[in-house]
Design a protein around this motif. Structure first.
Motif, PDB file in Angstrom:
ATOM      1  N   ASP A  29       0.868  -1.180   0.008  1.00 47.23           N
ATOM      2  CA  ASP A  29      -0.044   0.040   0.227  1.00 47.23           C
ATOM      3  C   ASP A  29       0.838   1.126   0.057  1.00 47.23           C
ATOM      4  O   ASP A  29       2.017   1.106  -0.012  1.00 47.23           O
ATOM      5  CB  ASP A  29      -0.954   0.101   0.994  1.00 47.23           C
ATOM      6  CG  ASP A  29      -0.167  -0.130   2.478  1.00 47.23           C
ATOM      7  OD1 ASP A  29       0.924   0.278   2.728  1.00 47.23           O
ATOM      8  OD2 ASP A  29      -0.987  -0.559   3.514  1.00 47.23           O
ATOM      9  N   ALA A  30       0.281   2.327  -0.155  1.00 51.01           N
ATOM     10  CA  ALA A  30       0.907   3.754  -0.331  1.00 51.01           C
ATOM     11  C   ALA A  30       2.026   4.077   0.892  1.00 51.01           C
ATOM     12  O   ALA A  30       2.984   4.346   0.689  1.00 51.01           O
ATOM     13  CB  ALA A  30      -0.111   4.876  -0.645  1.00 51.01           C
ATOM     14  N   GLN A  31       1.665   3.677   2.285  1.00 49.62           N
ATOM     15  CA  GLN A  31       2.173   4.051   3.293  1.00 49.62           C
ATOM     16  C   GLN A  31       3.451   3.027   3.377  1.00 49.62           C
ATOM     17  O   GLN A  31       4.451   3.314   3.684  1.00 49.62           O
ATOM     18  CB  GLN A  31       1.354   3.530   4.415  1.00 49.62           C
ATOM     19  CG  GLN A  31       2.135   4.086   5.929  1.00 49.62           C
ATOM     20  CD  GLN A  31       3.011   2.921   6.589  1.00 49.62           C
ATOM     21  OE1 GLN A  31       2.329   1.618   6.372  1.00 49.62           O
ATOM     22  NE2 GLN A  31       4.003   3.165   7.264  1.00 49.62           N
ATOM     23  N   LYS A  32       3.259   1.675   2.871  1.00 49.32           N
ATOM     24  CA  LYS A  32       4.484   0.629   3.085  1.00 49.32           C
ATOM     25  C   LYS A  32       5.264   1.006   1.819  1.00 49.32           C
ATOM     26  O   LYS A  32       6.547   1.055   2.250  1.00 49.32           O
ATOM     27  CB  LYS A  32       3.636  -0.565   2.760  1.00 49.32           C
ATOM     28  CG  LYS A  32       4.825  -1.857   3.075  1.00 49.32           C
ATOM     29  CD  LYS A  32       4.052  -3.018   2.992  1.00 49.32           C
ATOM     30  CE  LYS A  32       5.039  -4.281   2.992  1.00 49.32           C
ATOM     31  NZ  LYS A  32       4.583  -5.512   2.735  1.00 49.32           N
ATOM     32  N   ARG A  33       4.891   1.529   0.824  1.00 51.79           N
ATOM     33  CA  ARG A  33       5.711   1.769  -0.574  1.00 51.79           C
ATOM     34  C   ARG A  33       6.832   3.043   0.150  1.00 51.79           C
ATOM     35  O   ARG A  33       7.985   3.114  -0.065  1.00 51.79           O
ATOM     36  CB  ARG A  33       4.997   2.161  -1.517  1.00 51.79           C
ATOM     37  CG  ARG A  33       4.344   1.076  -2.217  1.00 51.79           C
ATOM     38  CD  ARG A  33       3.694   1.499  -3.758  1.00 51.79           C
ATOM     39  NE  ARG A  33       2.660   2.122  -3.583  1.00 51.79           N
ATOM     40  CZ  ARG A  33       1.343   2.001  -3.577  1.00 51.79           C
ATOM     41  NH1 ARG A  33       1.406   0.644  -3.452  1.00 51.79           N
ATOM     42  NH2 ARG A  33       0.539   2.792  -3.400  1.00 51.79           N
ATOM     43  N   GLN A  34       6.197   4.170   0.798  1.00 49.62           N
ATOM     44  CA  GLN A  34       6.957   5.228   1.340  1.00 49.62           C
ATOM     45  C   GLN A  34       7.748   4.973   2.292  1.00 49.62           C
ATOM     46  O   GLN A  34       9.123   5.460   2.181  1.00 49.62           O
ATOM     47  CB  GLN A  34       6.025   6.481   1.592  1.00 49.62           C
ATOM     48  CG  GLN A  34       6.729   7.389   1.892  1.00 49.62           C
ATOM     49  CD  GLN A  34       6.019   8.843   2.060  1.00 49.62           C
ATOM     50  OE1 GLN A  34       5.151   9.096   1.278  1.00 49.62           O
ATOM     51  NE2 GLN A  34       6.159   9.608   3.042  1.00 49.62           N
ATOM     52  N   ALA A  35       7.562   3.877   3.136  1.00 47.33           N
ATOM     53  CA  ALA A  35       8.180   3.448   4.162  1.00 47.33           C
ATOM     54  C   ALA A  35       9.609   2.923   3.628  1.00 47.33           C
ATOM     55  O   ALA A  35      10.732   3.360   4.153  1.00 47.33           O
ATOM     56  CB  ALA A  35       7.632   2.705   5.029  1.00 47.33           C
ATOM     57  N   LYS A  36       9.382   2.025   2.418  1.00 52.66           N
ATOM     58  CA  LYS A  36      10.555   1.611   2.042  1.00 52.66           C
ATOM     59  C   LYS A  36      11.299   2.386   1.350  1.00 52.66           C
ATOM     60  O   LYS A  36      12.749   2.202   1.272  1.00 52.66           O
ATOM     61  CB  LYS A  36      10.177   0.301   0.898  1.00 52.66           C
ATOM     62  CG  LYS A  36      10.917  -0.531   0.148  1.00 52.66           C
ATOM     63  CD  LYS A  36      11.721  -1.415   1.179  1.00 52.66           C
ATOM     64  CE  LYS A  36      12.607  -2.425   0.375  1.00 52.66           C
ATOM     65  NZ  LYS A  36      13.029  -3.399   1.362  1.00 52.66           N
ATOM     66  N   ALA A  37      10.575   3.228   0.455  1.00 58.88           N
ATOM     67  CA  ALA A  37      11.481   4.379  -0.140  1.00 58.88           C
ATOM     68  C   ALA A  37      12.280   5.398   0.780  1.00 58.88           C
ATOM     69  O   ALA A  37      13.586   5.412   0.346  1.00 58.88           O
ATOM     70  CB  ALA A  37      10.564   5.541  -0.882  1.00 58.88           C
ATOM     71  N   LEU A  38      11.838   5.371   1.774  1.00 61.00           N
ATOM     72  CA  LEU A  38      12.710   6.176   2.976  1.00 61.00           C
ATOM     73  C   LEU A  38      13.556   5.512   3.537  1.00 61.00           C
ATOM     74  O   LEU A  38      14.757   6.242   3.731  1.00 61.00           O
ATOM     75  CB  LEU A  38      11.874   6.686   4.042  1.00 61.00           C
ATOM     76  CG  LEU A  38      10.562   8.060   3.475  1.00 61.00           C
ATOM     77  CD1 LEU A  38       9.606   8.241   4.759  1.00 61.00           C
ATOM     78  CD2 LEU A  38      11.459   9.206   3.138  1.00 61.00           C
ATOM     79  N   LEU A  39      13.516   4.225   3.658  1.00 62.25           N
ATOM     80  CA  LEU A  39      14.652   3.089   4.177  1.00 62.25           C
ATOM     81  C   LEU A  39      15.858   3.166   3.030  1.00 62.25           C
ATOM     82  O   LEU A  39      17.007   3.581   3.368  1.00 62.25           O
ATOM     83  CB  LEU A  39      14.115   1.929   4.359  1.00 62.25           C
ATOM     84  CG  LEU A  39      13.537   1.659   5.710  1.00 62.25           C
ATOM     85  CD1 LEU A  39      12.911   0.334   5.768  1.00 62.25           C
ATOM     86  CD2 LEU A  39      14.498   2.034   6.822  1.00 62.25           C
ATOM     87  N   LYS A  40      15.448   3.093   1.806  1.00 60.19           N
ATOM     88  CA  LYS A  40      16.522   3.048   0.705  1.00 60.19           C
ATOM     89  C   LYS A  40      17.313   4.345   0.529  1.00 60.19           C
ATOM     90  O   LYS A  40      18.438   4.625   0.417  1.00 60.19           O
ATOM     91  CB  LYS A  40      15.863   2.890  -0.857  1.00 60.19           C
ATOM     92  CG  LYS A  40      15.580   1.284  -0.765  1.00 60.19           C
ATOM     93  CD  LYS A  40      16.693   0.633  -1.055  1.00 60.19           C
ATOM     94  CE  LYS A  40      16.160  -0.859  -1.060  1.00 60.19           C
ATOM     95  NZ  LYS A  40      17.550  -1.741  -1.135  1.00 60.19           N
ATOM     96  N   ALA A  41      16.340   5.408   0.788  1.00 63.57           N
ATOM     97  CA  ALA A  41      17.058   6.799   1.010  1.00 63.57           C
ATOM     98  C   ALA A  41      18.177   6.933   1.860  1.00 63.57           C
ATOM     99  O   ALA A  41      18.911   7.522   1.709  1.00 63.57           O
ATOM    100  CB  ALA A  41      15.966   8.056   1.067  1.00 63.57           C
TER     101      ALA A  41
END
Length: 234
Positions: A11-23
């Motif tokens: 979902d959107a929240q999970k995608r953003q959480a993953k993106a921030l970890l990668k960042a």
């Protein structure tokens, strides 16, 4: 290896959480108040002007991090002109920059954008992201061993705004659900270092669920997180 990443699935929240970890990995530092990190996130649509502005940012040298990192959250909200403008950046990405996109699926973006990204597809929402779990384990372990005074000092880290406080509560709740499942059904739980019993976990989960409701009703995030952390057992 491609310089850009597209995160799909979940979902959107999970995608953003993953993106921030990668960042965080690319930056070698946290994203909050980082001059080398930029987040583009809109409720409706992402316009071409925002992507043109982005071109100037990614062409700069990093101020202190390993790279300039940009997260475009829910990139499928980009208008077609904005997607075409982004494509020009992805065709010749600056060596010192990383662009991370999130979207429900690859078909929501131009195929030429997708072809220039490394795709990370998240599991279904029912499957837990191990990277997020490990991160939340470290956070919870630190909080449980902290004194009341130390917890107060940590409040700002998780409550600078409503979105950050929501993410903290959601991720803590995600971890506690997994911890409860392990302690109930697994004789050798992975996170055995956390000595909470089932009753304590259940109480903390109820507190987090109430906190999420209050945050969505615009309660002051700092005061809420402060009360929440103080209520955590030692």
């Amino acid at each position: 290896m491609l310089a850009s990443i597209l995160i799909t699935g979940g979902d959107a929240q999970k995608r953003q959480a993953k993106a921030l970890l990668k960042a965080t990995d690319f930056l070698g530092d946290k994203t909050e108040n980082n001059p080398d990190f930029f987040l583009i996130k809109e409720e409706t649509s992402i316009k071409i002007a925002q992507i043109r502005e982005l071109k100037g940012k990614v062409s700069l040298k990093p101020f202190s991090a390993k790279a300039i990192v940009v997260v475009i959250s829910e990139a499928d909200k980009m208008t077609l002109p904005a997607q075409n403008s982004l494509l020009k950046i992805l065709e010749e990405p600056p060596q010192s920059s990383r662009i991370i996109l999130t979207a429900p699926g690859p078909k929501t973006l131009l195929p030429t954008i997708v072809s220039r990204c490394q795709i990370i597809h998240l599991s279904d929402e029912t499957k837990i992201d191990q990277e997020i779990l490990n991160s939340q384990f470290s956070i919870l372990n630190s909080l449980l061993s902290a004194s009341p005074g130390q917890k107060i000092l940590l409040v700002e880290k998780y409550s600078r705004n409503q979105e950050q406080a929501l993410a903290f509560c959601q991720n803590q709740l995600l971890f506690l659900r997994e911890l409860l499942h392990q302690k109930t059904y697994n004789p050798k739980p992975i996170y055995h270092q956390i000595s909470l019993n089932i009753a304590q976990i259940a109480r903390m989960m109820r507190s987090l669920q109430k906190s999420l409701i209050l945050l969505k009703n615009n309660v002051n995030p700092r005061l809420l997180i402060e009360n929440l952390l103080i209520s955590y057992p030692n």
